[in-house]
Design an enzyme around this catalytic site. Structure first.
Site, PDB file in Angstrom:
ATOM      1  CB  ALA A   1      -0.899   0.009   1.227  1.00 49.16           C
ATOM      2  CG  ASP A   2       1.733   5.622  -1.799  1.00 47.36           C
ATOM      3  OD1 ASP A   2       2.577   5.827  -0.896  1.00 47.36           O
ATOM      4  OD2 ASP A   2       1.729   6.256  -2.870  1.00 47.36           O
ATOM      5  CE1 TYR A   3       5.297   4.245   3.593  1.00 45.28           C
ATOM      6  CE2 TYR A   3       5.632   6.213   4.923  1.00 45.28           C
ATOM      7  CZ  TYR A   3       6.086   4.987   4.468  1.00 45.28           C
ATOM      8  OH  TYR A   3       7.305   4.508   4.881  1.00 45.28           O
TER       9      TYR A   3
END
Length: 807
Positions: free
Chosen positions: A345-347
């Protein structure tokens, strides 16, 4: 949004994803079978591994232990660290008794009460707020945390640390290379591989095994603040640079060597053409555009280089956010391309499914839809995935999706050799980081990344003996712009430093002229343009300095505060204009009025239009962002010790109204404007040299081939000038008649060639099936019989053409 999409998302929220689907991008085919394309379980859920260790661990793990393996820690480091940054094992046991699957950015200050006293986030070398630990201090923390995981958790599974490595390791004292867009301007894949090899070893020597890099987004909007992070606008160029970067980071295979790190492709996908140029905005593109433009760099990185992980993008495509798009992350990435690694996941992106995209109304459902869509680990902190426990225990979510993600994470740790090499050596880290070899490579990369755009009257290269006094002026003269995802290297060389070292302090005078903003920090939210009256006063002072000089070297452009990642509504980084910011035009006008010769260096993360000032600038060197050795490289080029050889990796429009201005447009585009020039200011692939080159008419080894055949095109390249130089030979192809519309030209090959004065070399570039094929009406890759324009030259708008026949 279609009625089908609305029903899908409603069902996802209400039924906790027990049977939900998500629609893929629109195309003729998608309108008839979107229910098939979007089905979450079109691929089998695989929970067994070819690794005995992974299978044994999975069989023995509790649900809590599994959820820990697919979660991370960043903000929550405050729960396990003391305010001096040291690790507290008692806190770790209380807060995370089952350990943690990954640990984010061990070198930074999160978890500490305040940054170290010697850090200044607004100093001349930029943005250091997030850094505190030296190499050996980082190693000490990593070793303590790994020791606890191995000795104090039931299965002894080490955690996996990740760091950022966009253009060098984002860590204190690490080497800061030119930004990615400048590396793309080198058109030198061997150099790019070497740069990321050094980046890998500086990360790994501290004990981290995973890097969130490279960025292989296609960047089609210069308003977007993250364009500096990319390798430009062209799918082929970005693909070649991306493959080279992964080969540098990871090496030849798994498990990786002791000086390599596992990579992450960012950001899948459409991220580089957000609506209105604003970060994380919807990407309004069709399936065909995805497949022809945005997918190729990811596909090449997976199939050719074996990227270990892929990061989903923040944006949505056709109403479906990437973190909730199984068509994207399962059907395409895994099904079509055969990817068998980890999707990260991106942040905060899983949280944003609820809070920003509003496709679910709680974090547990956000975690459920992300995990079923193919996102294996939640970054930067475990929140949504931990909330799946109650759903699983209540029978509302199948644990098989957790098992599959855990399997992939454990396999990734095996590929990264994390089980066998969990610890690092602090003395080795201090000695290796930012060493002389790395510094020399940073200089070479800066030499090759700068692009000479204009050299009216042969002003460059400069002869130092002709000038008694040189005025170095401008907002980027006395600072070293490093750009986003940077830290504090061991040294930085400003343009003023470099020129002073080249010609001697007695010959150099300096004036600021203009200040861009009140805060250069990449991290801080608040940034304001400098007061206009103050800048006008400083311009007056700069003109006084220039009048007493024989030559002006002007350093203009942008910095970390004018082009950056806009990660929330309080932290802006995108622009609605692409001209010089602030009072830089007024500075140029005033200096030009002195009549002094003026050489201009543009330092900027985005392509800036100079259309309203170019007539005042006889010589323009576009440096992009050249890293820690900026000043040395610029001085070497300006004074002729190095011949510039960079080429533009993007098209530069004249005005913001031309956006998008990419060169590989369709035949009906770029018709023109009333009362304005529709041509680009600078074309893709354009760049001058201090010498001249002649490229011959192209010739084919075979002028007629079968649809599955191959041929090659050759040209003779002659250095017709008086100095040695490098030219970049570029191959473009156009399918003259096709069943669907095709671009007027597409880059399909390039080669950098070095030539002495008068020397001639033959350059041959292969033309294979991949260079001729496209997606037909049925979205199937084909090579259609017919004629193709084979174009070879030194930029997209300067080519010679021959014809290839396929039959």
């Amino acid at each position: 949004m279609s009625r089908l999409s609305t029903l899908i998302l409603t069902r996802c929220a209400v039924m906790a994803l027990t049977a939900c689907t998500a629609q893929g991008p629109v195309s003729d085919k998608a309108t008839t079978d979107s229910h098939v394309k979007g089905a979450m379980d079109t691929l089998p859920v695989v929970t067994t591994s070819t690794s005995d260790r992974v299978n044994q661990l999975l069989a023995d793990m509790t649900l809590d232990e599994k959820l820990a393996q697919i979660s991370c820690i960043w903000f929550d480091k405050a729960k396990v660290l003391e305010t001096d940054g040291s690790f507290n094992p008692e806190k770790m046991k209380a807060e995370f008794p089952h350990g943690i699957g990954c640990f984010a950015r061990p070198q930074d200050t999160f978890g500490m009460e305040e940054q170290a006293a010697d850090r200044d986030p607004n100093d001349s070398s930029v943005v250091r707020r997030m850094s505190a630990r030296t190499p050996s201090e980082t190693v000490a923390l990593i070793n303590d945390i790994q020791k606890w995981h191995i000795e104090e958790t039931r299965h002894g599974i080490p955690t996996m640390f990740h760091e950022e490595g966009l253009h060098g390791f984002q860590g204190r004292y690490a080497t800061s290379f030119p930004q990615s867009i400048a590396l793309a301007a080198t058109f030198d894949t061997d150099l790019v591989k070497e740069v990321y090899s050094v980046t890998a070893r500086e990360i790994r020597v501290r004990g981290a095994h995973h890097v969130l890099s490279p960025v292989v987004d296609i960047a089609l909007d210069p308003r977007w603040g993250r364009i500096e992070e990319t390798f430009g606008e062209d799918p082929y160029l970005v693909s070649r640079m991306g493959v080279a970067a992964i080969n540098g980071f990871q090496g030849d295979g798994f498990p990786i060597a002791d000086d390599k790190v596992l990579t992450t492709l960012k950001h899948m996908t459409g991220h580089g053409q957000p609506e209105a140029g604003m970060n994380v905005g919807p990407s309004q593109v069709s399936e065909r555009v995805l497949r022809e433009t945005f997918f190729p760099p990811f596909e090449a990185a997976v199939k050719e280089a074996g990227a270990a992980s892929v990061m989903a993008s923040y944006n949505e495509i056709d109403g479906i956010p990437s973190h909730a798009n199984p068509w994207l992350l399962n059907d395409i990435l895994r099904g079509e391309w055969g990817f068998d690694g980890v999707v990260v996941a991106d942040y905060f992106a899983i949280n944003e499914l609820e809070r920003r995209h509003h496709i679910v109304d709680n974090l547990a459902d956000a975690g459920a839809i992300a995990l079923r869509s193919g996102v294996d680990i939640e970054l930067p902190d475990g929140v949504a995935y931990y909330q799946l426990k109650e759903k699983i225990e209540a029978g509302e979510f199948d644990v098989k999706y957790v098992d599959q993600a855990v399997r992939r994470m454990l396999e990734m740790k095996e590929r990264g050799n994390v089980f066998d090499t969990p610890f690092a050596d602090g003395e080795a880290a201090d000695a290796l980081t930012g060493n002389a070899e790395a510094r020399a490579l940073a200089t070479t990369a800066a030499h090759k990344g700068a692009v000479l755009l204009k050299n009216e009257g042969g002003l460059l290269p400069l002869d130092a003996s002709k000038y008694n006094k040189i005025a170095v002026i401008g907002p980027n003269a006395a600072i070293t712009v490093l750009g986003g995802y940077s830290d504090e290297p061991r040294q930085t060389i400003s343009i003023l430093d470099g020129i002073t070292a080249k010609v001697g302090a007695d010959k150099v005078v300096h004036a600021q002229g203009v200040t861009l903003t009140d805060n250069r920090s990449w991290w801080d939210d608040a940034v304001n343009l400098t007061d206009r009256d103050q800048n006008l006063s400083d311009i007056y002072k700069a003109v006084s300095v220039a009048k007493d000089a024989d030559l002006i070297i002007l350093a203009i452009g942008g910095d970390e505060s004018t082009s950056r990642e806009a990660w929330n509504e309080q932290h802006m980084g995108d622009r609605n204009d692409i001209t010089l910011i602030g009072e830089q035009k007024e500075l140029i006008d005033a200096l030009a009025a002195t009549g002094k010769p003026m050489a201009t260096v543009v330092i900027s993360g985005r392509p800036l239009s100079l259309a309203n000032v170019e007539d005042k600038l006889p010589a323009i060197l576009y440096g992009w962002i050249l890293g820690q050795e900026t000043g040395t490289a610029v001085a070497d080029i300006l004074f002729g010790d190095v011949n510039p050889s960079g080429k533009m990796p993007v098209t530069v429009p004249r005005t913001v109204g031309q956006i998008p201005a990419f060169y590989n447009h369709k035949p009906t585009a770029r018709r023109g404007y009333a009362f304005a020039d529709a041509s680009p200011l600078y074309a893709f692939g354009y760049g001058l040299s201090y010498t001249t080159f002649e490229i011959s008419e192209p010739s084919l080894s075979a002028a007629t081939i079968a649809p599955d055949g191959t041929t090659s095109v050759s040209v003779s390249v002659t250095n017709t000038g008086d100095v040695a130089g490098d030219e970049v030979v570029q191959l473009y192809i156009r399918d003259k008649v096709s069943s669907v519309t095709r671009p007027v030209k597409e880059l399909k090959g390039f080669a950098r060639v070095s030539l002495a004065p008068g020397e001639t070399k033959t350059v041959s570039l292969p033309i294979i099936k991949d260079a001729l094929q496209f997606f037909n009406r049925d979205m199937v890759r084909v090579v259609e019989p017919g004629e193709f324009d084979i174009m070879v030259g030194n930029s997209s708008d300067n080519v010679k053409t021959t014809t290839l026949t396929v039959k």
